[in-house]
Write an enzyme that holds these catalytic residues in place. Structure first.
Site, PDB file in Angstrom:
ATOM      1  CG  LEU A  70     -28.650  -4.770   1.201  1.00 51.37           C
ATOM      2  CD1 LEU A  70     -28.496  -6.179   1.764  1.00 51.37           C
ATOM      3  CD2 LEU A  70     -28.434  -3.721   2.287  1.00 51.37           C
ATOM      4  CG  ASN A 101     -32.236  -2.420  -7.979  1.00 50.89           C
ATOM      5  OD1 ASN A 101     -32.068  -2.920  -6.882  1.00 50.89           O
ATOM      6  ND2 ASN A 101     -32.526  -1.142  -8.138  1.00 50.89           N
ATOM      7  CG  HIS A 186     -41.109  -0.011  -9.767  1.00 45.65           C
ATOM      8  ND1 HIS A 186     -40.289   0.732  -8.961  1.00 45.65           N
ATOM      9  CD2 HIS A 186     -41.448   0.794 -10.806  1.00 45.65           C
ATOM     10  CE1 HIS A 186     -40.133   1.940  -9.491  1.00 45.65           C
ATOM     11  NE2 HIS A 186     -40.831   2.001 -10.617  1.00 45.65           N
ATOM     12  CG  ASN A 287     -39.910   5.980  -9.860  1.00 48.36           C
ATOM     13  OD1 ASN A 287     -41.082   6.308  -9.797  1.00 48.36           O
ATOM     14  ND2 ASN A 287     -39.431   5.224 -10.827  1.00 48.36           N
ATOM     15  CG  ASP A 314     -37.567   2.310  -2.183  1.00 51.01           C
ATOM     16  OD1 ASP A 314     -36.635   1.572  -2.565  1.00 51.01           O
ATOM     17  OD2 ASP A 314     -38.187   3.068  -2.952  1.00 51.01           O
TER      18      ASP A 314
END
Length: 436
Positions: A70, A101, A186, A287, A314
């Protein structure tokens, strides 16, 4: 466009698909005081009720997305909690998990509280923050999981970055277990990835781009499953993309380990040959990268047989300047919230996925991964509902989307399937054709 929470809303005559309760048939969903009052074969609506005609449509629990960026705080020019939540409900997602992040990263209660406050002000999709595994996502020392959970975080992750140290990952699993938090990972070995920008293989060779091998993901998945066996912690594999990762998760589940996994719509439907055919379209750069056709086949099979628990978008909005550069230099990621349903529905039309399994992976299957109170039309549950037209044809216009960004690989493509209405807590928060 919206109904007050106290108003009775009757979603009438649709095909109700609620895997949590084993329902798949023509029913009427009755909403009262913000909760599911009844899922009935026959119901006479009160005169003052809001009636939504769902004939010819699907009615499901509101979708749950475990993996959404977001961008707020810090990168509001790409997305905000409000614009992301608006895009979410337009795609049928009534609950989304916000990745940490941000700038600053969500490694403390203050950032968590800000995200929740912005979500409450928007009053659209429910937003569940995810905290960082490590302080500042630097991979050096663990964040304070007790503080994060008390503030409202439902899991921890350093998404966008792997936890390179096996010893630190062990401690994260042990520490998170004490607070009942899943650790969402991840998975990439950065030394194996090197400067790779797309899947290592023939397509990368033809394009002259450096490759990122599937094994860069797989060795980390295998490492962390081994650490789950050691610690008993709960592991969730984000955006699983390779055949080897599917095999590893399948075997972990066979052995009864607390491991769950998600796959994205793009890894289920696209492959590295699409990059080769795109004239270096950076909206196909993400990614993990789009993998081989064989990897895509394995991910589809993993979703179909339940190895993969959830479909997660994602959703990664980027500004034009982040993408309108050389492929090597472009930011990773694409939009996903508004296109996920029709993109994956295509697998059902092709006989590769059962419709009930699709809905399960978007609802209760996702909710169970993080223990979220969502994904069901059970009596008394919060009335989070999606009404979907599986036959609606539309052309993706990036400038007509609710996201603040425009980076979608499906731009200009005709998709089939669309959310026509979304209810959150009994309120109609999205109606196709309604005002923004």
């Amino acid at each position: 466009m919206s109904a007050s929470q106290s108003q009775v809303v009757v979603v009438e005559g649709g095909r109700v698909i609620d895997p949590a309760n084993g329902i798949d048939g023509i029913r009427t969903v009755v909403v009262a005081e913000g909760r599911i009052a009844e899922v009935a074969e026959r119901f006479d609506a009160p005169r003052d009720a809001r009636v939504i005609d769902a004939r010819g449509r699907w009615v499901t629990p509101g979708f749950v997305d475990l993996h959404v960026h977001l961008r707020e705080p810090g990168q509001e020019y790409k997305e905000t909690v409000a614009t992301g939540a608006r895009a979410a409900v337009a795609g049928g997602f009534t609950s989304v998990c916000a990745m940490p992040n941000t700038l600053p990263p969500n490694d403390n209660a203050s950032v968590t509280e800000l995200v929740l406050a912005r979500a409450a002000a928007a009053a659209l999709a429910r937003v569940y923050p995810i905290g960082c595994i490590t302080r500042g996502r630097k991979g050096e020392e663990l964040a304070e999981y007790g503080e994060l959970k008390a503030a409202g975080c439902v899991a921890v992750t350093d998404d966008g970055s792997p936890v390179n140290s096996a010893a630190l990952m062990r401690r994260a699993l042990e520490y998170a277990r004490a607070f009942g938090l899943p650790v969402a990972v991840h998975e990439e070995d950065l030394q194996l990835v090197g400067k790779g920008v797309m899947n290592e293989g023939a397509a990368a060779t033809r394009l002259g781009l450096k490759g990122n091998p599937a094994q860069a993901e797989e060795v980390m998945v295998l490492r962390d499953i081994s650490l789950v066996e050691l610690t008993g912690g709960r592991l969730h594999v984000c955006h699983l993309s390779t055949a080897g990762s599917v095999r590893a998760v399948r075997e972990a589940k066979r052995r009864g380990l607390p491991v769950t996994a998600e796959a994205s719509p793009h890894h289920l439907t696209l492959c590295d040959e699409d990059v080769a055919a795109s004239d270096y379209d950076t909206d196909l750069k993400m990614n993990p990268p789009l993998r081989s056709a064989d990897d895509r086949k394995a991910v589809r099979e993993g979703l179909a047989d339940g190895t993969i628990d959830a479909i997660a978008t994602d959703h990664a909005p980027h500004a034009v300047e982040d993408k309108k550069v050389e492929f090597d230099a472009a930011a990773n990621g694409i939009l996903g919230l508004e296109t996920a349903f029709p993109v994956v529905l295509e697998l059902c039309r092709r006989g590769l996925l059962e419709e009930g399994r699709l809905v399960e992976a978007l609802t209760v299957g996702a909710a169970r991964c993080f223990g979220l109170p969502a994904g069901t039309l059970s009596r008394g549950a919060a009335a989070d509902v999606a009404v979907l037209d599986p036959a609606a044809e539309w052309v993706v216009d990036p400038f007509a989307m609710f996201s603040r960004s425009r980076n979608t690989p499906w731009k200009g493509r005709k998709l089939v399937g669309r959310c026509t209405h979304a209810l959150v807590g009994g309120r109609v928060v999205h109606e196709l054709g309604g005002q923004r």
